[in-house]
Design a protein around this motif. Structure first.
Motif, short mmCIF file in Angstrom:
data_model
loop_
_atom_site.label_atom_id
_atom_site.label_comp_id
_atom_site.label_asym_id
_atom_site.label_seq_id
_atom_site.Cartn_x
_atom_site.Cartn_y
_atom_site.Cartn_z
N THR A 167 0.88 -1.18 0.00
CA THR A 167 0.00 0.00 0.00
C THR A 167 0.91 1.22 0.00
N ASP A 168 0.29 2.37 0.05
CA ASP A 168 1.09 3.59 0.04
C ASP A 168 1.87 3.78 1.33
N ILE A 169 1.52 2.99 2.39
CA ILE A 169 2.19 3.20 3.67
C ILE A 169 2.96 1.95 4.13
N GLY A 170 3.17 0.99 3.23
CA GLY A 170 3.96 -0.14 3.66
C GLY A 170 3.66 -1.43 2.91
N LEU A 171 4.30 -2.49 3.33
CA LEU A 171 4.15 -3.83 2.73
C LEU A 171 3.03 -4.56 3.46
N LEU A 172 2.09 -5.10 2.69
CA LEU A 172 0.99 -5.87 3.28
C LEU A 172 1.35 -7.34 3.43
N GLY A 173 2.05 -7.92 2.47
CA GLY A 173 2.41 -9.33 2.55
C GLY A 173 3.16 -9.78 1.33
N ALA A 174 3.77 -10.95 1.40
CA ALA A 174 4.54 -11.48 0.26
C ALA A 174 4.60 -12.98 0.34
N SER A 175 4.87 -13.63 -0.82
CA SER A 175 5.03 -15.07 -0.89
C SER A 175 5.87 -15.40 -2.12
N SER A 176 6.22 -16.67 -2.29
CA SER A 176 7.05 -17.10 -3.41
C SER A 176 6.41 -18.26 -4.14
N PHE A 177 6.85 -18.53 -5.38
CA PHE A 177 6.42 -19.69 -6.15
C PHE A 177 7.56 -20.11 -7.07
N ARG A 178 7.49 -21.32 -7.55
CA ARG A 178 8.55 -21.86 -8.40
C ARG A 178 7.96 -22.40 -9.68
N LEU A 179 8.68 -22.16 -10.78
CA LEU A 179 8.30 -22.69 -12.10
C LEU A 179 9.40 -23.61 -12.58
N ARG A 180 9.00 -24.73 -13.17
CA ARG A 180 9.98 -25.70 -13.69
C ARG A 180 10.15 -25.52 -15.18
#
Length: 311
Positions: free
Chosen positions: A298-311
């Motif tokens: 958002t304009d005031i910070g990070l809300l969340g994150a995650s990762s994924f993998r592709l082969r």
């Protein structure tokens, strides 16, 4: 004159009569002779016929005797014939019964033979099928041995990749913990990479056509509620943004410091106390195999994150 003529006619008639009478007498004499001759022949034939009659009477007596003998013999033969017919009838019944029994036995034997032939054929087919299965299993065993070696190698690679992914997730969680606000951050963060129809999930880069990101915002304080911009950022494991047709540049404040972003999507959202938000982003080109990171700001910070993998 007339008298002479009359006598002439009378004499002529008399002469004619005499001639006719002579001829008739001669004819009668011949007939008499013939009759006498015929009589003698008849008498001789009568004698022969009497002799023949006597001979025939003797033969008839003999034949009568023979006929009586034959009649007796015939009665005997008729009785024997009747008895023989009875015996033949009994034999025919016996033969018919034996024939029926033989037909039943033959049918049963034919059925059993057909059943045995079917069982033998089934056994032969089973034998061939087993031989084919054995050959196939031997081939599969050889293939599996090769695959086992490949899988062992892949497993080692997967372990290394899982370690890398775990490390990346740990790093992300550490960053999330540092960069998110304590009471304004995403939960139930979910990332899915889908095929073209956006209904089937995939992990293969050449099939990845879009990404679906969803998360919850719960118990948001009043001071953070209201309309705010939300940004979707997709980068590789080196923090390089993926190629975008329309990249969105933005600035956000994270822990009091301004940070520049290159976002894949951005949308103004009326933040409430509780809601589930989502993004659906289509990739502009095929992604290479590797690890990727998805973050929501958002304009005031990070809300969340995650990762994924592709082969």
């Amino acid at each position: 004159m007339n008298s002479n003529r009359t006598w002439g006619i009378v004499a002529a008639l008399l002469a004619l009569f005499l001639v006719i009478a002579g001829m008739w007498g001669f004819q009668l004499n011949n007939e008499k002779t013939e009759l006498i001759s015929s009589k003698e022949k008849l008498e001789m034939e009568m004698g022969d016929m009497l002799s023949l009659k006597e001979s025939l009477e003797i033969e008839i007596d003999s034949m009568s005797t023979t006929l009586e003998d034959l009649s007796f013999t015939n009665e005997t033969l008729v009785k024997e014939l009747k008895d023989e017919k009875s015996r033949v009838s009994r034999r025919n019944r016996q033969i018919k019964g034996l024939k029926s029994d033989l037909e039943t036995t033959a049918n049963n034997a034919a059925g059993e033979a057909a059943s045995l032939r079917g069982q033998i054929q089934d056994l032969i087919n089973t034998k061939f099928a087993l031989q084919e299965n054995i050959t196939a299993l031997q081939f599969q065993n050889d293939s599996l041995q090769n695959v086992t070696g490949i899988l062992a190698s892949d497993l080692a690679i997967a372990k290394d990749e899982n370690v890398a992914l775990t490390n990346m997730n740990n790093t992300i969680q550490e960053e999330v913990g540092k960069l998110t606000l304590a009471n304004f951050k995403a939960s139930a963060f979910r990332v899915e990479v889908a095929k073209k129809n956006a209904t089937k999930v995939t992990s293969k880069g050449r099939r990845a056509k879009n990404i679906q990101v969803s998360f919850d915002l719960t118990n948001v304080p009043d001071k953070y509620q209201g309309v705010r911009p939300i940004y979707l950022v997709i980068t590789d494991d080196k923090a390089t943004p993926v190629k975008l047709d329309n990249p969105i540049k933005a600035k956000v404040v994270v822990n009091g410091q301004t940070q520049e972003l290159i976002a894949a999507q951005a949308k103004d959202t009326n933040i409430a106390a509780n809601q589930r938000l989502s993004f659906n982003h289509a990739f502009s080109e095929k992604l290479a195999a590797g690890f990727y990171r998805v973050a929501v700001y958002t304009d005031i910070g990070l809300l969340g994150a995650s990762s994924f993998r592709l082969r």
